[in-house]
Design a protein around this motif. Sequence first.
Motif, PDB file in Angstrom:
ATOM      1  N   UNK A 133      14.397  -3.348  13.572  1.00  0.00           N
ATOM      2  CA  UNK A 133      13.601  -3.357  12.488  1.00  0.00           C
ATOM      3  C   UNK A 133      13.759  -3.310  10.906  1.00  0.00           C
ATOM      4  N   UNK A 134      14.891  -3.143  11.020  1.00  0.00           N
ATOM      5  CA  UNK A 134      15.549  -3.055   9.695  1.00  0.00           C
ATOM      6  C   UNK A 134      15.625  -4.447   8.985  1.00  0.00           C
ATOM      7  N   UNK A 135      15.520  -5.250   9.987  1.00  0.00           N
ATOM      8  CA  UNK A 135      15.263  -6.733   9.024  1.00  0.00           C
ATOM      9  C   UNK A 135      14.911  -6.632   7.940  1.00  0.00           C
ATOM     10  N   UNK A 136      14.184  -8.142   7.388  1.00  0.00           N
ATOM     11  CA  UNK A 136      13.625  -7.730   7.189  1.00  0.00           C
ATOM     12  C   UNK A 136      12.434  -8.677   6.638  1.00  0.00           C
ATOM     13  N   UNK A 137      12.576  -9.972   7.764  1.00  0.00           N
ATOM     14  CA  UNK A 137      11.431 -10.426   8.507  1.00  0.00           C
ATOM     15  C   UNK A 137      10.088  -9.989   9.201  1.00  0.00           C
ATOM     16  N   UNK A 138      10.628  -9.124   9.855  1.00  0.00           N
ATOM     17  CA  UNK A 138      10.654  -8.571  10.731  1.00  0.00           C
ATOM     18  C   UNK A 138       9.387  -6.675  10.322  1.00  0.00           C
ATOM     19  N   UNK A 139       9.994  -6.392   9.220  1.00  0.00           N
ATOM     20  CA  UNK A 139      10.087  -5.301   8.981  1.00  0.00           C
ATOM     21  C   UNK A 139       9.027  -5.501   7.171  1.00  0.00           C
ATOM     22  N   UNK A 140       8.933  -6.809   6.851  1.00  0.00           N
ATOM     23  CA  UNK A 140       7.847  -6.957   6.309  1.00  0.00           C
ATOM     24  C   UNK A 140       6.602  -7.444   7.068  1.00  0.00           C
ATOM     25  N   UNK A 141       6.752  -8.411   8.094  1.00  0.00           N
ATOM     26  CA  UNK A 141       5.771  -8.130   9.465  1.00  0.00           C
ATOM     27  C   UNK A 141       4.993  -6.971   9.871  1.00  0.00           C
ATOM     28  N   UNK A 142       5.839  -6.047   9.810  1.00  0.00           N
ATOM     29  CA  UNK A 142       5.018  -4.403  10.223  1.00  0.00           C
ATOM     30  C   UNK A 142       4.252  -4.320   9.266  1.00  0.00           C
ATOM     31  N   UNK A 143       4.123  -4.268   8.001  1.00  0.00           N
ATOM     32  CA  UNK A 143       3.898  -3.786   6.264  1.00  0.00           C
ATOM     33  C   UNK A 143       3.221  -4.020   6.207  1.00  0.00           C
ATOM     34  N   UNK A 144       2.817  -5.648   7.025  1.00  0.00           N
ATOM     35  CA  UNK A 144       1.580  -6.779   6.734  1.00  0.00           C
ATOM     36  C   UNK A 144       0.667  -6.501   7.446  1.00  0.00           C
ATOM     37  N   UNK A 145       1.260  -5.802   9.144  1.00  0.00           N
ATOM     38  CA  UNK A 145       0.235  -5.373   9.679  1.00  0.00           C
ATOM     39  C   UNK A 145      -0.341  -3.994   9.475  1.00  0.00           C
ATOM     40  N   UNK A 146       0.146  -2.916   8.649  1.00  0.00           N
ATOM     41  CA  UNK A 146      -0.395  -1.474   8.376  1.00  0.00           C
ATOM     42  C   UNK A 146      -1.495  -2.433   7.202  1.00  0.00           C
ATOM     43  N   UNK A 147      -1.269  -2.867   5.859  1.00  0.00           N
ATOM     44  CA  UNK A 147      -2.347  -3.486   5.344  1.00  0.00           C
ATOM     45  C   UNK A 147      -3.100  -4.150   5.522  1.00  0.00           C
ATOM     46  N   UNK A 148      -2.949  -5.355   6.750  1.00  0.00           N
ATOM     47  CA  UNK A 148      -4.554  -5.760   7.249  1.00  0.00           C
ATOM     48  C   UNK A 148      -5.455  -4.885   8.083  1.00  0.00           C
ATOM     49  N   UNK A 149      -4.984  -4.035   8.762  1.00  0.00           N
ATOM     50  CA  UNK A 149      -5.261  -3.155   9.229  1.00  0.00           C
ATOM     51  C   UNK A 149      -6.653  -1.798   7.974  1.00  0.00           C
ATOM     52  N   UNK A 150      -5.947  -1.906   7.175  1.00  0.00           N
ATOM     53  CA  UNK A 150      -6.389  -0.853   5.945  1.00  0.00           C
ATOM     54  C   UNK A 150      -7.450  -2.590   5.272  1.00  0.00           C
ATOM     55  N   UNK A 151      -7.532  -3.446   5.286  1.00  0.00           N
ATOM     56  CA  UNK A 151      -8.428  -4.259   4.797  1.00  0.00           C
ATOM     57  C   UNK A 151      -9.485  -4.391   5.576  1.00  0.00           C
ATOM     58  N   UNK A 152      -9.401  -3.939   7.395  1.00  0.00           N
ATOM     59  CA  UNK A 152      -9.673  -4.790   8.087  1.00  0.00           C
ATOM     60  C   UNK A 152     -11.372  -3.263   8.033  1.00  0.00           C
ATOM     61  N   UNK A 153      -9.823  -2.101   8.011  1.00  0.00           N
ATOM     62  CA  UNK A 153     -10.793  -0.554   7.622  1.00  0.00           C
ATOM     63  C   UNK A 153     -11.515  -0.574   6.487  1.00  0.00           C
ATOM     64  N   UNK A 154     -11.456  -1.144   4.829  1.00  0.00           N
ATOM     65  CA  UNK A 154     -12.287  -1.255   3.905  1.00  0.00           C
ATOM     66  C   UNK A 154     -13.643  -1.892   4.121  1.00  0.00           C
ATOM     67  N   UNK A 155     -12.953  -2.796   4.883  1.00  0.00           N
ATOM     68  CA  UNK A 155     -14.742  -4.300   4.595  1.00  0.00           C
ATOM     69  C   UNK A 155     -15.477  -3.106   5.626  1.00  0.00           C
ATOM     70  N   UNK A 156     -15.444  -2.921   6.393  1.00  0.00           N
ATOM     71  CA  UNK A 156     -16.024  -2.749   7.400  1.00  0.00           C
ATOM     72  C   UNK A 156     -16.842  -1.128   7.430  1.00  0.00           C
ATOM     73  N   UNK A 157     -16.320  -0.577   6.330  1.00  0.00           N
ATOM     74  CA  UNK A 157     -16.683   0.848   5.654  1.00  0.00           C
ATOM     75  C   UNK A 157     -17.721   0.375   4.450  1.00  0.00           C
ATOM     76  N   UNK A 158     -17.502  -0.779   3.634  1.00  0.00           N
ATOM     77  CA  UNK A 158     -18.207  -1.888   3.175  1.00  0.00           C
ATOM     78  C   UNK A 158     -19.421  -1.805   3.419  1.00  0.00           C
ATOM     79  N   UNK A 159     -19.547  -2.440   4.787  1.00  0.00           N
ATOM     80  CA  UNK A 159     -20.721  -3.100   5.683  1.00  0.00           C
ATOM     81  C   UNK A 159     -21.700  -1.997   6.331  1.00  0.00           C
ATOM     82  N   UNK A 160     -21.147  -0.909   5.640  1.00  0.00           N
ATOM     83  CA  UNK A 160     -22.122   0.465   6.117  1.00  0.00           C
ATOM     84  C   UNK A 160     -21.121   0.435   7.999  1.00  0.00           C
TER      85      UNK A 160
END
Length: 616
Positions: A133-160
């Motif tokens: 998980x310290x390796x650059x590509x995998x570390x970046x993937x895990x952070x991208x995962x968190x950002x995608x989930x944040x985006x999903x959550x924000x978009x769902x709340x924006x839809x009511x």
Amino acid sequence: MHRYRSHTCGALRASDVGTTARLSGWCHRIRDHGGVLFVDLRDHYGLTQVVVDPDSPAFKLAESVRAEWVIRVDGRVRLRPAGTENPELPTGQVEMYATEIEVLGPAAELPMPVFGDVEYPEETRLRYRFLDLRREKLHKNIMTRGAIIDSMRAKMKGQGFFEFQTPILTASSPEGARDFLVPSRLHPGKFYALPQAPQQYKQLIMMSGFDRYFQIAPCFRDEDPRADRLPGEFYQLDLEMSFVEQEDIFAAVEPVITGVFEQFADGKPVTKNWPRIPYATAMQKYGTDKPDLRNPIEMQDVSEHFRGSGFKVFARMLEDPKNRVWAIPGKHKSANEVGGTGPIARAFCDRMNSWAQGEGQPGLGYIYWAVPETIDIVRARGGDMDRRDFAKGPLANNVGPDRTEAIRLQLGLDFGDAAFFVAGNPEKFVRFAGLARTRVGEELKLVDHDRFELAWIVDFPFYEWSEDDKKVDFSHNPFSMPQGGLEALNTQDPLTIKAFQYDIACNGFEIASGGIRNHRPEAMVKAFEIAGYDEATVQERFGGLYRAFQYGAPPHGGMAAGVDRIVMLLCGTTNLREISIFPMNQQAQDILMGAPNEASPKQLRELHIRTNLPEK
């Protein structure tokens, strides 16, 4: 100054030159340039180059540090010498001249390096996942995962939508896979089940009057692992809505998923207006209910051209009305086009035939239209060539030029193109046909890998025939509404009933599935009755939902999108282990933590359980 750092390893800039800073992190890479040490110091936020020369009081200690040691460094920030700047790093204009180093955590000899992107055996990577998980590509993937989930959550709340958490310890449910069971200490001999999905709870939330629900839900299924589904557990964007029809679900979900893809697609095109493809059409054109629409090939039924033809193998098959002949057209890309392979020749067709045999098939029939050597001369004179003279291959020889030409015209093929054929009962060959379509598209470089093609797959069959159990069974979600409602259940052949069920397909993966729910108790009982469950069983297994339907159930529907698969696609990988922080291996084992493991005799006694292990 803070005990460990005044800045992160990604924070220093030219504006900090001349100041004293303190950094803490891992020794990413250590280089010795003629007695001067260069340490690339890394933390979660970035990387800073640290310089230690023999004049520094920290030099002696710096000589002892090794890769992945954790150190604290104090020093002065200075500009890198001209010509040594690194424009690919945010900190690439500066370096830190070390005056003091403290070892915070020495590292043993590494079982795998963190620097670089070299492939290592999965067993090693998972056992030492904290290093992986310290390796650059995998570390970046895990952070991208968190950002995608944040985006999903924000978009769902924006839809009511409102976020709720449903129970993890629940009752068994027929979702199509084995449950993980949890023995109850307080109720000996009884078991909880981990939820395969929050299906019943989210419907009960609608019964409770909350209208729009969602959650990022953990789901648990005891099924064999595969590359596009993790063993044991996965996460989904789960949602449900009241007082809706199918189109309302589409209108709510499509902008959320499209928006997430556009946000994280790194500039790759994303489908704007999703096509609606009936299940039967998807199976006939693409050989799958999760088609990869980046592949332009669409299969066609060419049975009539072989009926009564000189190709006796197909002609005899077609005497059975269940059998059909499907064609997989292969249009070549000119060698002048990007990725073009040039005209299709016999060698390619023979390779496809050998591939089919490797898939357990007798072969793959084909016709190819050879490119005549004099075609340019003829066209320059304003003439044309009779393409029937250039159809090649055993099938062309047997069916004759007129039928071959009719096939070519139907498929829209020309010189340099080919067609491949599968025959028999489509229910038995459809999966292979889909694989062949994919293979032809990939081999001919027809698939545009730099885009995301999304589509709705609709009108799934409500039931299917289970050959193992010799009975009608649910083909998809048993809680969905059959098209035609109770009347269809009472009057139609069950295998002809379609459901208000739908999937989202993207680039050959199913990324979401849902349906309009069967909220009428009498229709629910009838639907389960056809699948072999009597009313008493329905009340016993789905009592909460059944009772709720008796007390004013609103029409409702929803779906669930696979978070893991969406992240996998957006990170450009085909293996879910590359986007999951602590996954199991292919044998459903967590080799980092040692799970599953044996329970102690004391634990088993408390649970009133004895093990009955299979003989070795």
